[in-house]
Design a protein around this motif. Sequence first.
Motif, mmCIF file in Angstrom:
data_model
loop_
_atom_site.group_PDB
_atom_site.id
_atom_site.type_symbol
_atom_site.label_atom_id
_atom_site.label_comp_id
_atom_site.label_asym_id
_atom_site.label_seq_id
_atom_site.Cartn_x
_atom_site.Cartn_y
_atom_site.Cartn_z
ATOM 1 N N SER A 69 -39.535 41.272 46.570
ATOM 2 C CA SER A 69 -38.099 41.050 46.798
ATOM 3 C C SER A 69 -37.543 40.196 45.674
ATOM 4 C CB SER A 69 -37.871 40.311 48.117
ATOM 5 O OG SER A 69 -38.463 41.018 49.183
ATOM 6 N N GLU A 70 -36.331 40.531 45.258
ATOM 7 C CA GLU A 70 -35.625 39.703 44.273
ATOM 8 C C GLU A 70 -34.519 38.987 45.028
ATOM 9 O OE1 GLU A 70 -34.859 41.549 40.052
ATOM 10 O OE2 GLU A 70 -34.459 42.995 41.636
ATOM 11 N N ILE A 71 -34.417 37.696 44.824
ATOM 12 C CA ILE A 71 -33.414 36.923 45.579
ATOM 13 C C ILE A 71 -32.722 35.887 44.690
ATOM 14 C CG2 ILE A 71 -34.612 37.096 47.809
ATOM 15 C CD1 ILE A 71 -35.688 34.175 47.205
ATOM 16 N N TYR A 72 -31.573 35.422 45.183
ATOM 17 C CA TYR A 72 -30.983 34.186 44.684
ATOM 18 C C TYR A 72 -31.080 33.197 45.838
ATOM 19 C CZ TYR A 72 -28.514 36.392 40.722
ATOM 20 O OH TYR A 72 -28.184 37.045 39.571
ATOM 21 N N LEU A 73 -31.548 32.001 45.561
ATOM 22 C CA LEU A 73 -31.578 30.980 46.605
ATOM 23 C C LEU A 73 -30.858 29.743 46.083
ATOM 24 C CD1 LEU A 73 -32.520 29.976 49.374
ATOM 25 C CD2 LEU A 73 -34.687 29.316 48.356
ATOM 26 N N THR A 74 -29.867 29.285 46.840
ATOM 27 C CA THR A 74 -29.111 28.091 46.438
ATOM 28 C C THR A 74 -29.420 26.962 47.394
ATOM 29 O OG1 THR A 74 -27.357 29.491 45.570
ATOM 30 C CG2 THR A 74 -26.778 27.188 45.976
ATOM 31 N N ILE A 75 -29.922 25.860 46.816
ATOM 32 C CA ILE A 75 -30.280 24.699 47.646
ATOM 33 C C ILE A 75 -29.543 23.480 47.112
ATOM 34 C CG2 ILE A 75 -32.552 25.586 48.277
ATOM 35 C CD1 ILE A 75 -33.801 23.795 46.131
ATOM 36 N N CYS A 76 -29.373 22.484 47.981
ATOM 37 C CA CYS A 76 -28.699 21.276 47.494
ATOM 38 C C CYS A 76 -29.598 20.052 47.652
ATOM 39 C CB CYS A 76 -27.344 21.100 48.161
ATOM 40 S SG CYS A 76 -27.454 21.095 49.924
ATOM 41 N N GLU A 77 -30.896 20.314 47.668
ATOM 42 C CA GLU A 77 -31.865 19.213 47.674
ATOM 43 C C GLU A 77 -32.805 19.439 46.492
ATOM 44 O OE1 GLU A 77 -33.180 18.532 52.070
ATOM 45 O OE2 GLU A 77 -32.918 20.660 51.704
ATOM 46 N N GLY A 78 -33.764 18.542 46.327
ATOM 47 C CA GLY A 78 -34.677 18.721 45.198
ATOM 48 C C GLY A 78 -36.071 18.232 45.526
ATOM 49 N N LYS A 79 -36.569 18.683 46.677
ATOM 50 C CA LYS A 79 -37.921 18.241 47.053
ATOM 51 C C LYS A 79 -38.967 18.960 46.201
ATOM 52 C CE LYS A 79 -36.840 16.312 51.337
ATOM 53 N NZ LYS A 79 -35.684 16.991 51.918
ATOM 54 N N PHE A 80 -40.150 18.349 46.110
ATOM 55 C CA PHE A 80 -41.249 18.886 45.329
ATOM 56 C C PHE A 80 -41.532 20.340 45.729
ATOM 57 C CE2 PHE A 80 -45.990 18.801 44.567
ATOM 58 C CZ PHE A 80 -45.883 18.744 43.187
ATOM 59 N N HIS A 81 -41.568 21.242 44.774
ATOM 60 C CA HIS A 81 -41.841 22.678 45.004
ATOM 61 C C HIS A 81 -40.937 23.255 46.103
ATOM 62 C CE1 HIS A 81 -45.252 22.291 42.471
ATOM 63 N NE2 HIS A 81 -46.146 21.925 43.355
ATOM 64 N N GLN A 82 -39.706 22.793 46.178
ATOM 65 C CA GLN A 82 -38.894 23.140 47.346
ATOM 66 C C GLN A 82 -38.700 24.646 47.570
ATOM 67 O OE1 GLN A 82 -35.812 20.620 48.434
ATOM 68 N NE2 GLN A 82 -34.976 22.038 49.951
ATOM 69 N N VAL A 83 -38.337 25.360 46.517
ATOM 70 C CA VAL A 83 -38.061 26.798 46.712
ATOM 71 C C VAL A 83 -39.341 27.517 47.150
ATOM 72 C CG1 VAL A 83 -37.385 28.935 45.541
ATOM 73 C CG2 VAL A 83 -36.120 26.816 45.102
ATOM 74 N N LYS A 84 -40.438 27.197 46.453
ATOM 75 C CA LYS A 84 -41.705 27.864 46.797
ATOM 76 C C LYS A 84 -42.099 27.560 48.239
ATOM 77 C CE LYS A 84 -43.388 27.689 42.052
ATOM 78 N NZ LYS A 84 -44.118 26.864 41.101
ATOM 79 N N ARG A 85 -41.902 26.305 48.647
ATOM 80 C CA ARG A 85 -42.296 25.938 50.024
ATOM 81 C C ARG A 85 -41.372 26.579 51.056
ATOM 82 N NH1 ARG A 85 -42.072 19.774 49.461
ATOM 83 N NH2 ARG A 85 -42.713 19.646 51.634
ATOM 84 N N MET A 86 -40.094 26.703 50.725
ATOM 85 C CA MET A 86 -39.169 27.329 51.686
ATOM 86 C C MET A 86 -39.541 28.794 51.888
ATOM 87 S SD MET A 86 -35.594 25.634 50.411
ATOM 88 C CE MET A 86 -34.425 26.070 51.683
ATOM 89 N N MET A 87 -39.825 29.486 50.787
ATOM 90 C CA MET A 87 -40.147 30.904 50.911
ATOM 91 C C MET A 87 -41.521 31.089 51.559
ATOM 92 S SD MET A 87 -37.339 32.099 50.053
ATOM 93 C CE MET A 87 -37.745 33.808 50.396
ATOM 94 N N GLU A 88 -42.432 30.192 51.209
ATOM 95 C CA GLU A 88 -43.785 30.236 51.800
ATOM 96 C C GLU A 88 -43.695 30.087 53.323
ATOM 97 O OE1 GLU A 88 -46.615 29.839 49.211
ATOM 98 O OE2 GLU A 88 -47.634 30.865 50.868
ATOM 99 N N ALA A 89 -42.793 29.187 53.769
ATOM 100 C CA ALA A 89 -42.621 28.967 55.213
ATOM 101 C C ALA A 89 -42.133 30.237 55.910
ATOM 102 C CB ALA A 89 -41.645 27.817 55.450
ATOM 103 N N LEU A 90 -41.533 31.139 55.134
ATOM 104 C CA LEU A 90 -41.075 32.416 55.700
ATOM 105 C C LEU A 90 -42.110 33.527 55.448
ATOM 106 C CD1 LEU A 90 -37.396 32.185 54.413
ATOM 107 C CD2 LEU A 90 -38.161 31.785 56.755
ATOM 108 N N GLY A 91 -43.253 33.120 54.898
ATOM 109 C CA GLY A 91 -44.327 34.088 54.650
ATOM 110 C C GLY A 91 -44.148 34.878 53.359
ATOM 111 N N LYS A 92 -43.321 34.393 52.436
ATOM 112 C CA LYS A 92 -43.064 35.123 51.186
ATOM 113 C C LYS A 92 -43.484 34.242 50.006
ATOM 114 C CE LYS A 92 -41.070 37.798 54.082
ATOM 115 N NZ LYS A 92 -40.015 37.359 54.921
ATOM 116 N N LYS A 93 -44.487 34.676 49.291
ATOM 117 C CA LYS A 93 -44.986 33.889 48.154
ATOM 118 C C LYS A 93 -44.095 34.131 46.931
ATOM 119 C CE LYS A 93 -49.210 33.815 45.314
ATOM 120 N NZ LYS A 93 -49.198 32.504 44.807
ATOM 121 N N VAL A 94 -43.657 33.033 46.310
ATOM 122 C CA VAL A 94 -42.841 33.157 45.087
ATOM 123 C C VAL A 94 -43.771 33.474 43.914
ATOM 124 C CG1 VAL A 94 -41.380 31.897 43.440
ATOM 125 C CG2 VAL A 94 -40.999 31.613 45.895
ATOM 126 N N VAL A 95 -43.476 34.577 43.221
ATOM 127 C CA VAL A 95 -44.321 34.927 42.066
ATOM 128 C C VAL A 95 -43.583 34.723 40.744
ATOM 129 C CG1 VAL A 95 -45.878 36.473 43.307
ATOM 130 C CG2 VAL A 95 -43.766 37.399 42.328
#
Length: 249
Positions: free
Chosen positions: A184-210
Amino acid sequence: MGKEVRLDKFLADAGAGTRSEVKKFIQKGLVHVNGNLIKKPEQKIDKETDQVVLAGEEIGAAPEFVYYLLHKPSGCISATEDRKEKTVMDFVPDKRKDLFPVGRLDKDTEGLLLITNDGALAHNLLSPKKHVEKTYYAVTEGKVTEEDVQKLAEGIDIGEKKNTLPAKLEILSVKEDPENVWKSEIYLTICEGKFHQVKRMMEALGKKVVYLKRISMGSLLLPEDLKRGDCRLLTDSEMSLLRKIQEKP
Ligand code: URA
């Protein structure tokens, strides 16, 4: 900042050459200060009032603050120096010692990274209170769904004390690659900056960021013509966009 600086530092900061190059220029007798030939690199000058001329050309003082836009390539770390790894600073043409990256992108993440020596601005951009939006383009394994859009809009658990703040997920494409793996190709907009945030958010949904690339920070965009590894000063209009982010209450 003090007004008194060494002549070689003044010239190097102003971009006249590296510290050792400008030392040679001075020792060769190419530099005049207020009309007087100066051959000592350590000579102190007043950077606001003294006139410095190198080989007949007047050299203006470097601005106190500088702002660079880097298209970070993957394979380098967001640090000012490292004994083993390539850092983002290796791509900055300016060798001032006080520059640093504003926040961090992972080693394998590409995209927009600001480099500056303006600590107050960096603090503002990174402050969790300012909620500066950062948009990432990502490729994930698996099929990102409308349900994922909903979950991210509500905030999800990534193992922190609190759920993530509402984030905007836009699905660009969901298709099978030549090896029959769903991507899947996505745009994700976040307003925080936690460590590995995007990867962890997608991982929590079962989608590994490649693949991950930051394409904007506030209203500052990664220019399409800025190639990976390219770094340039912000333009005046980009500077005003940056100031707007800062002025946000
Ligand atoms: N989120 C990540 O997971 N990595 C980055 O580099 C930036 C945001």
